[in-house]
Scaffold this active site. Structure first.
Site, PDB file in Angstrom:
ATOM      1  N   GLU A 312      61.523  33.261  43.469  1.00  0.00           N
ATOM      2  CA  GLU A 312      61.040  32.652  42.688  1.00  0.00           C
ATOM      3  C   GLU A 312      59.911  32.597  42.220  1.00  0.00           C
ATOM      4  OE1 GLU A 312      64.415  28.563  43.359  1.00  0.00           O
ATOM      5  OE2 GLU A 312      61.985  28.543  44.471  1.00  0.00           O
ATOM      6  N   PRO A 313      58.749  34.171  42.173  1.00  0.00           N
ATOM      7  CA  PRO A 313      58.110  33.751  41.468  1.00  0.00           C
ATOM      8  C   PRO A 313      57.050  33.558  40.337  1.00  0.00           C
ATOM      9  CG  PRO A 313      59.151  35.903  41.156  1.00  0.00           C
ATOM     10  CD  PRO A 313      60.079  34.819  41.179  1.00  0.00           C
ATOM     11  N   GLY A 314      56.551  32.477  40.344  1.00  0.00           N
ATOM     12  CA  GLY A 314      56.026  31.853  39.648  1.00  0.00           C
ATOM     13  C   GLY A 314      54.309  32.177  39.001  1.00  0.00           C
ATOM     14  N   ARG A 315      53.261  32.089  39.537  1.00  0.00           N
ATOM     15  CA  ARG A 315      51.940  32.401  39.343  1.00  0.00           C
ATOM     16  C   ARG A 315      52.185  33.960  38.987  1.00  0.00           C
ATOM     17  NH1 ARG A 315      47.541  30.214  42.224  1.00  0.00           N
ATOM     18  NH2 ARG A 315      49.679  28.652  43.036  1.00  0.00           N
ATOM     19  N   ARG A 352      42.050  24.182  38.599  1.00  0.00           N
ATOM     20  CA  ARG A 352      42.448  24.511  39.921  1.00  0.00           C
ATOM     21  C   ARG A 352      41.136  24.576  41.038  1.00  0.00           C
ATOM     22  NH1 ARG A 352      43.804  28.878  41.490  1.00  0.00           N
ATOM     23  NH2 ARG A 352      45.644  28.391  42.270  1.00  0.00           N
ATOM     24  N   TYR A 356      42.418  22.730  44.210  1.00  0.00           N
ATOM     25  CA  TYR A 356      41.916  23.468  45.280  1.00  0.00           C
ATOM     26  C   TYR A 356      41.012  24.400  45.662  1.00  0.00           C
ATOM     27  CZ  TYR A 356      46.122  22.602  43.523  1.00  0.00           C
ATOM     28  OH  TYR A 356      47.653  22.508  42.327  1.00  0.00           O
ATOM     29  N   CYS A 383      32.646  14.462  32.069  1.00  0.00           N
ATOM     30  CA  CYS A 383      31.842  13.082  32.886  1.00  0.00           C
ATOM     31  C   CYS A 383      31.947  13.417  34.353  1.00  0.00           C
ATOM     32  CB  CYS A 383      31.968  12.668  31.946  1.00  0.00           C
ATOM     33  SG  CYS A 383      30.886  12.150  30.644  1.00  0.00           S
TER      34      CYS A 383
HETATM   35  C1  LIG Z   1      56.080  25.859  43.365  1.00  0.00           C
HETATM   36  C2  LIG Z   1      57.244  26.532  43.620  1.00  0.00           C
HETATM   37  C3  LIG Z   1      57.567  28.026  43.076  1.00  0.00           C
HETATM   38  C4  LIG Z   1      56.908  28.773  42.783  1.00  0.00           C
HETATM   39  O1  LIG Z   1      55.630  29.612  42.988  1.00  0.00           O
HETATM   40  P1  LIG Z   1      54.667  30.236  42.450  1.00  0.00           P
HETATM   41  O2  LIG Z   1      53.127  29.901  43.914  1.00  0.00           O
HETATM   42  O3  LIG Z   1      53.963  29.610  40.892  1.00  0.00           O
HETATM   43  O4  LIG Z   1      55.199  31.475  43.080  1.00  0.00           O
HETATM   44  C5  LIG Z   1      58.957  28.545  43.788  1.00  0.00           C
HETATM   45  N1  LIG Z   1      59.592  27.970  44.235  1.00  0.00           N
HETATM   46  C6  LIG Z   1      59.187  27.014  44.066  1.00  0.00           C
HETATM   47  C7  LIG Z   1      60.680  25.391  44.572  1.00  0.00           C
HETATM   48  C8  LIG Z   1      58.587  25.934  44.042  1.00  0.00           C
HETATM   49  O5  LIG Z   1      58.249  24.252  44.102  1.00  0.00           O
END
Ligand SMILES: *Cc1c(COP(=O)(O)O)cnc(C)c1O
Length: 455
Positions: A312-315, A352, A356, A383
């Site tokens: 599940e890559p997002g970033r 971010r 973070y 501000c």
């Molecule tokens: C946030 C999340 C992701 C994606 O994380 P990235 O750091 O964006 O790759 C995948 N799976 C689950 C369950 C998440 O909570």
């Protein structure tokens, strides 16, 4: 060396770059380059033109790069695996269509994300639904829509999903979100027996096995596998290996106890990207190969059929594809310290750094410059003294109001986490492809703000 460069070099901060005009390809989208006239282009469109047409601040997203990264992940894992894009990193209807066309799956974790996915035509069976506290209404909607899987996160939720599926007369596929006792961040990971966090059902103490027992007892649920997500911005594969091993051990125990050999495992997302040239992310090919090896090996040892893997890559997909374009408003040198560069956005379009301590880089993009480097902090217009976009970076000493600067690698978790703090109007997302730019999420207007404020 001039006085300004010398005092800059004495500061703790990033390495002095050899040439401030060079764009490091690690941190910029593939279609970004600096033209012969010094102006930076994306897919051959000059940022000066984009700023004129769409205003600043704006997120500029390289659609060809987004699609190329989708294909890279999908090809690396091959037909025996599924790549779920994590929608929370950045989701819009255009993004959903690109994902659907490129053959990816999609993770959502709220009714709003589900609505976006369905509206833009993602087939429901390619949607996974996450979250530690999905409401009964959300569960019902997801089951009614026919989502491909719901990743269950608590005992209460098992009963709720079973109830919703029974009421609708369907059998819902579910996975168990397991906390495997691995916490991974960047170059470190910690493997423990326990994890102190809100997500998932713990391996420790047998919660995950109890969840399997309960799910298998419901006719309206089909348990397809187990799921583990161990962290974010990870560069080191070792945490994934420990996680994969523990997940496969669980599959073995579920088989031994219940005679059910589950066909799927999901190893989550969290793969890191280069925010600065110092970062060294793993390539999809390498990730796919290592995960397949370790899962294959562990399954052989346990006498299990190798399950279908999903990730599940997002970033790692959207992060590198966009940069945020800002106009410089003020340049304020603080003698012996650094120069504060204020731009026309800030923590409302990129939280971010404040949230973070994230590191970013920045470049002057509306022209080239031969001036000496000066150590800068790029800040926003909010501000709040913590309103920092780039904590330490170098920009040319002739930087002036009206120049355009860009912060690369802002595709993930920037627009998604954007706020209206100080009644800021959230910036647009402009997608560029084949030399043409189009708005895929428009800029917010004062009318939008006032429409919600009903007086
Ligand atoms: C946030 C999340 C992701 C994606 O994380 P990235 O750091 O964006 O790759 C995948 N799976 C689950 C369950 C998440 O909570």
């Amino acid at each position: 060396m001039t006085a300004s460069a010398k005092s800059a070099a004495a500061q703790p901060g990033p390495d002095l770059p050899a040439d401030l005009n060079t764009l490091d390809e690690k941190v910029w989208a593939q279609g970004v380059a600096r033209g012969a006239d010094g102006v930076v282009t994306v897919q051959d469109l000059a940022v000066t033109r984009l700023a004129e047409e769409f205003g600043t601040p704006a997120y500029i997203l390289d659609e060809a790069d987004f699609r190329a990264r989708c294909r890279a992940w999908k090809d690396a894992f091959g037909p025996g695996a599924d790549v779920y894009y994590a929608g929370k990193a950045f989701l819009s209807r255009a993004v959903v269509r690109w994902l659907a066309e490129e053959g990816l799956h999609l993770d959502v974790c709220s009714a709003g994300e589900l609505a976006t996915a369905l509206d833009a035509g993602m087939p429901a069976e390619r949607i996974g639904y996450h979250g530690n506290n999905k409401t009964p209404a959300e569960i019902e909607r997801a089951v009614a829509a026919g989502v491909g899987r719901i990743v269950v996160d608590s005992f209460q939720e098992i009963a709720r999903v079973a109830h919703a599926a029974r009421a609708l007369g369907v059998r819902q596929k579910v996975q168990i979100r397991v906390t495997v006792g691995v916490e991974a961040h960047t170059h470190e990971f910690i493997a423990t027996a326990h994890e102190d966090q809100k997500f998932g059902l713990a391996l420790a103490g047998g919660q995950a096995e109890e969840a399997a027992r309960r799910i298998l007892g419901h006719d309206s649920l089909e348990l397809t596998g187990v799921h583990s997500h161990i962290g974010s911005q990870i560069f080191d594969m070792a945490g994934f290996e420990v996680s994969a091993r523990r997940v496969v051990e669980l599959l073995g125990r579920i088989r031994d106890e219940h005679g059910a050999e589950l066909p799927e495992i999901d190893l989550g997302g969290g793969l890191g990207i280069a925010y600065t040239p110092a970062d060294d992310p793993r390539e999809p090919q390498e990730v796919a190969k290592r995960l397949a090896e370790i899962v294959g090996h562990e399954c052989d040892a346990a006498g299990l059929r190798t399950p279908r893997i999903s990730v599940e890559p997002g970033r790692a997909i959207v992060g590198p594809t966009a940069f945020t374009l800002y106009e410089v408003g003020t340049v304020k040198p603080l003698e012996g310290l650094r120069t504060y560069v204020s731009v026309d956005g800030g923590m409302s379009d990129n939280i971010r750094t404040a949230l973070y301590d994230a590191e970013y880089s920045v470049a002057l993009v509306s022209r080239a410059s031969d001036a000496e480097p000066m150590l800068v902090r790029v800040v926003g217009k909010h501000c709040e003294s913590g309103d920092i976009l780039v904590r330490d970076a170098y920009l040319p000493a002739d930087l002036a109001p009206g120049d355009l600067v860009a912060v690369p690698a802002t595709g993930a978790y920037c627009r998604a986490l954007a706020s209206n703090y100080n009644h800021a109007l959230r910036p647009p997302v402009v997608a560029v492809r084949d030399g043409a730019a189009r708005v895929i999420v428009r800029r917010e207007t004062e009318e939008d703000l006032l429409r919600l404020d009903v007086g």
